[in-house]
Design an enzyme around this catalytic site. Sequence first.
Site, PDB file in Angstrom:
ATOM      1  N   GLU A  36       0.856  -1.186   0.000  1.00 57.34           N
ATOM      2  CA  GLU A  36       0.000   0.000   0.000  1.00 57.34           C
ATOM      3  C   GLU A  36       0.900   1.247   0.000  1.00 57.34           C
ATOM      4  O   GLU A  36       1.832   1.319   0.790  1.00 57.34           O
ATOM      5  CB  GLU A  36      -0.916   0.008   1.230  1.00 57.34           C
ATOM      6  CG  GLU A  36      -1.998   1.063   1.139  1.00 57.34           C
ATOM      7  CD  GLU A  36      -2.995   0.993   2.294  1.00 57.34           C
ATOM      8  OE1 GLU A  36      -4.138   1.419   2.104  1.00 57.34           O
ATOM      9  OE2 GLU A  36      -2.627   0.529   3.378  1.00 57.34           O
ATOM     10  N   GLY A  49       3.315   1.274  11.413  1.00 54.24           N
ATOM     11  CA  GLY A  49       3.046   0.397  12.544  1.00 54.24           C
ATOM     12  C   GLY A  49       2.749  -1.010  12.088  1.00 54.24           C
ATOM     13  O   GLY A  49       3.250  -1.981  12.649  1.00 54.24           O
ATOM     14  N   ALA A  50       1.913  -1.134  11.047  1.00 57.24           N
ATOM     15  CA  ALA A  50       1.522  -2.455  10.550  1.00 57.24           C
ATOM     16  C   ALA A  50       0.770  -2.297   9.244  1.00 57.24           C
ATOM     17  O   ALA A  50       0.408  -1.189   8.842  1.00 57.24           O
ATOM     18  CB  ALA A  50       0.655  -3.183  11.583  1.00 57.24           C
ATOM     19  N   MET A  51       0.496  -3.436   8.583  1.00 58.64           N
ATOM     20  CA  MET A  51      -0.228  -3.441   7.314  1.00 58.64           C
ATOM     21  C   MET A  51      -1.141  -4.655   7.258  1.00 58.64           C
ATOM     22  O   MET A  51      -0.725  -5.761   7.572  1.00 58.64           O
ATOM     23  CB  MET A  51       0.746  -3.450   6.140  1.00 58.64           C
ATOM     24  CG  MET A  51       0.079  -3.560   4.776  1.00 58.64           C
ATOM     25  SD  MET A  51      -0.992  -2.140   4.416  1.00 58.64           S
ATOM     26  CE  MET A  51      -2.058  -2.842   3.163  1.00 58.64           C
ATOM     27  N   ASN A 102      -2.381  -6.855   5.227  1.00 60.64           N
ATOM     28  CA  ASN A 102      -2.394  -7.876   4.182  1.00 60.64           C
ATOM     29  C   ASN A 102      -3.337  -9.007   4.580  1.00 60.64           C
ATOM     30  O   ASN A 102      -3.329  -9.467   5.724  1.00 60.64           O
ATOM     31  CB  ASN A 102      -0.996  -8.450   3.971  1.00 60.64           C
ATOM     32  CG  ASN A 102       0.064  -7.381   3.859  1.00 60.64           C
ATOM     33  OD1 ASN A 102      -0.042  -6.470   3.055  1.00 60.64           O
ATOM     34  ND2 ASN A 102       1.088  -7.482   4.693  1.00 60.64           N
ATOM     35  N   HIS A 119      -6.542  -3.179  15.245  1.00 58.59           N
ATOM     36  CA  HIS A 119      -6.747  -2.312  14.077  1.00 58.59           C
ATOM     37  C   HIS A 119      -6.600  -3.126  12.788  1.00 58.59           C
ATOM     38  O   HIS A 119      -7.462  -3.080  11.905  1.00 58.59           O
ATOM     39  CB  HIS A 119      -5.730  -1.169  14.131  1.00 58.59           C
ATOM     40  CG  HIS A 119      -5.783  -0.217  12.984  1.00 58.59           C
ATOM     41  ND1 HIS A 119      -6.158   1.101  13.131  1.00 58.59           N
ATOM     42  CD2 HIS A 119      -5.484  -0.360  11.667  1.00 58.59           C
ATOM     43  CE1 HIS A 119      -6.100   1.713  11.960  1.00 58.59           C
ATOM     44  NE2 HIS A 119      -5.688   0.843  11.051  1.00 58.59           N
ATOM     45  N   GLU A 120      -5.503  -3.870  12.682  1.00 61.82           N
ATOM     46  CA  GLU A 120      -5.273  -4.640  11.464  1.00 61.82           C
ATOM     47  C   GLU A 120      -6.293  -5.763  11.308  1.00 61.82           C
ATOM     48  O   GLU A 120      -6.728  -6.068  10.194  1.00 61.82           O
ATOM     49  CB  GLU A 120      -3.850  -5.203  11.450  1.00 61.82           C
ATOM     50  CG  GLU A 120      -2.749  -4.176  11.641  1.00 61.82           C
ATOM     51  CD  GLU A 120      -2.879  -2.959  10.740  1.00 61.82           C
ATOM     52  OE1 GLU A 120      -3.304  -3.111   9.576  1.00 61.82           O
ATOM     53  OE2 GLU A 120      -2.576  -1.854  11.197  1.00 61.82           O
ATOM     54  N   HIS A 122      -9.460  -4.600   9.771  1.00 59.11           N
ATOM     55  CA  HIS A 122      -9.357  -4.422   8.323  1.00 59.11           C
ATOM     56  C   HIS A 122      -9.710  -5.695   7.546  1.00 59.11           C
ATOM     57  O   HIS A 122     -10.014  -5.604   6.351  1.00 59.11           O
ATOM     58  CB  HIS A 122      -7.935  -4.015   7.940  1.00 59.11           C
ATOM     59  CG  HIS A 122      -7.676  -2.549   8.022  1.00 59.11           C
ATOM     60  ND1 HIS A 122      -8.487  -1.607   7.433  1.00 59.11           N
ATOM     61  CD2 HIS A 122      -6.654  -1.855   8.609  1.00 59.11           C
ATOM     62  CE1 HIS A 122      -7.981  -0.398   7.654  1.00 59.11           C
ATOM     63  NE2 HIS A 122      -6.880  -0.523   8.368  1.00 59.11           N
TER      64      HIS A 122
END
Length: 887
Positions: free
Chosen positions: A156, A304-306, A308, A338-339, A342
């Site tokens: 991203e 912080g993070a993604m 995927n 949070h992730e 998503h």
Amino acid sequence: MTGATGACKTAPDPAPTAATDPTVTPWRTLVPGKNLTRDEAMQRSRQIATHSYEVATDVTDGPNTFATSSRVRFTCHEAGDSFIDFIGESVRRVELDGQPLDTGAFDDARIALPGLSEGEHELYVEAVGRYMNTGEGLHRFVDPADDEVYLYTQFEVADCRRMFPVFEQPDLKATFQFTITAPAHWQVVSNEATPQPVPAGTGTLDGKTSVERATWTFAPTPEMSCYITALVAGPYVRHADTVETRQGTIDLGVLARKSLDDHLDAENIFAVTKAGFGFYEEYFDQPYPFSKYDQIFTPEYNMGAMENAGCVTFAEIYVFRSAVPDSLVERRALTILHELAHMWFGNLVTMKWWNDLWLNESFAEWASTTCQTEATQWRTAWTTFAISEKTWAYHQDQLSSTHPIVAEIRDLADVEVNFDGITYAKGASVLKQLVAYVGEEAFRDGLRTYFAEHKWGNTTLSDLTRHLEATSGRDLTSWVADWLETAGVNTLTPVLETDADGTVTSAHIEQTAVEDWPTLRPHRIAVGAYELQDGALVRTDRWELDVAGERTELAQLVGRTRPALLLLNDDDLGYCKVRLDAVSLATATEHIAAFTDSLPRAVVLGAAWDMTRDAQMPARDFIELGLRALPGESDSTLVRILLSQLEAAAGRYVAPAHQEATAQRLADELGRLVEEARPGSDLQLQLATAWAAAARGEAGVARLRALADGSQRLEGLEVDTDMRWVLMTGLAKNGALSAAELEAEGARDRTASGAERLARARAARPDAQSKQQAWDTVWGSSSLPNAEVVATAAGWQRVQDPEDLRRFVGPYFDRVAAMWDDRTHAIAEAVAGGFYPHALVHADVVDAAQSWLDSNPTASQALRRVIAENRDGTVRALAAQAFDARS
């Protein structure tokens, strides 16, 4: 995706405020056609519907490049020219429906597909990709602890095309089947469950040494956007668990590098993850949409993070090799949730174009905080949100670059700069208000019908509001216009009149807005009246009311004795800045520690900070207020934010004539508070870290050195690896460490973290040679890895005399545009923001920034935004300094 401290970006600290493989070089940012526009994307999605990808990648070709290919099946609905995206070393072969196309049609970003006919097509592209060391695309890292190679992807916004040829936009969904050839002893992780590998002969990682290879062929993914595909490969250590879901048993994994495995508390991570699974499945009334869930902690990570799909990547700041504040443990839990949110909002249902990025991220912020409050041990997560995220939002919303929550996204460059406090924190604050506006039950029911209708599809904001209107019976048109389509934050001020006896004769709330964004919005807030009782500030009355327009009456106060402290936006229900009247401010200054709960104390301190930044409260008064608030404070996040604000106030907002004395007082008081803090407490750890950064003078240096060499001990404070670096960096900033001593310190900690901390400490030394060397290291090489760039910039910014940075003002503005054009976005942003002379609060810097903006109207809008935001900060600091001087 969590942001930059390390949340989709997690909120950074509100104040300005981090191993290498030298063979890896970044790809140039500006290549023809790299910046996909919204109009181009809309045209391509009308023309093409993608169905499936078969991607094959071989990472055993050496240290610089890798072989990659895509076989794409798609339908063309409108005959004509098109293109597929790829950024890499070269394109070797292109075939459309079995017929070769000219590889010369590759322009470093796009492969032309001329004269497409209507109907079904199969495209095959064989190419050579280039490893990155910028945290974008396929990132390659060599662990200095054991020389092991680790890979991970970050796609991203639009860096999937750095690994394989792809139609790079979120609404061209497809299935993805990955075939990966890698060293046979590696872990290879992607969106689907890892299959059994098949032997594949030998290859090389370094261009010299032979390694046994294997090939992993993954099952096809569900139909999804390319930016949430992923590859993680290397000798990671995997911890396994399972979670029971609506679709059955799901395998969980937590992975980290071998050299960090001893520090990985996987059980805590699994516990938080399982709580999130249970909460989200019930709240959304949708089963977890993917086949497994891995969480991998990766080196040199930019965010912080993604999120995927089924393969979330995190920054290694969340692997705790030393003692850390409780606020960081809480932040990690928030990032995990949070992730995970998503997986539903973003992955199961995806935005059609990046103008709805805010909804993706704001929703995950709101959902993760709600989940953390209701399903984990952190029951006061909304307090943390008020202290941290909202502070970030208010800061961002007062910059010249502020924008409506629903931002205009014309192209990919616009997206890159909108991972900000508006997209995350303000959006989440407004969503929280929307829940209250439509009712929590109606909000939940609207989400459930939204997911049911749109799962595996692409949506816009109107799709969500349509469902919320149906379940709540409310027309959201005016709400969307007021809160989502205009920018700026309103200020609410109490206006009271009293008679000689202190009885209130009139009271109202005045709402104001800035000239550029004059919208006066409706607010639902609470107002609290506090009195001193037996040494405590106790809330004696609370009224909840709607604030609208310029004036809202506070009839509840008329006829009663003026309260000792009147607090607007008590309980932090609204998104607004608030002011304290003179009596309330005096009470707060004298009795800030007397609140029986941390939330009203946080709201009061937040109001005082806003007043300081707005030149309505002397910075030295804020520092005294903050120092009185620290003793005994148990809210870890409140301590973290307050300490960063004290540092910023002393360094930027205090009048120059008083800065030296104020800096010494702050250092002395922090040192005293460290001594008085409960041994082994979170407060002691944070105070010690802040004191080490502030320490100055002979006594400060002597104490830093004594704690570092062990000749002096502080009960309860363990001088572990990271605390030792804190102390050594404090010594370096004071010019009390030689280059040889620093290198010896680096030799004690031959890890990636040690290399970053060494870079920061080197750059923190105050002598001209060290500052110049730090500058030259970053500006003189485009091959420096992202983590080293960030660490060096952080050290370079640490000065005791801001004038040390004056000689860099001219070179900065002379070179920043060329640098931006020569680096990828992540690196360019780190350099442009990290080396802007923040500490030098002077009109000359404002003039230089404005002159550059006036002279470079066609420069990258992202770079112009970096310059303008930093100019804004200096303008604000100058006003605060002038007010402090008058006081």
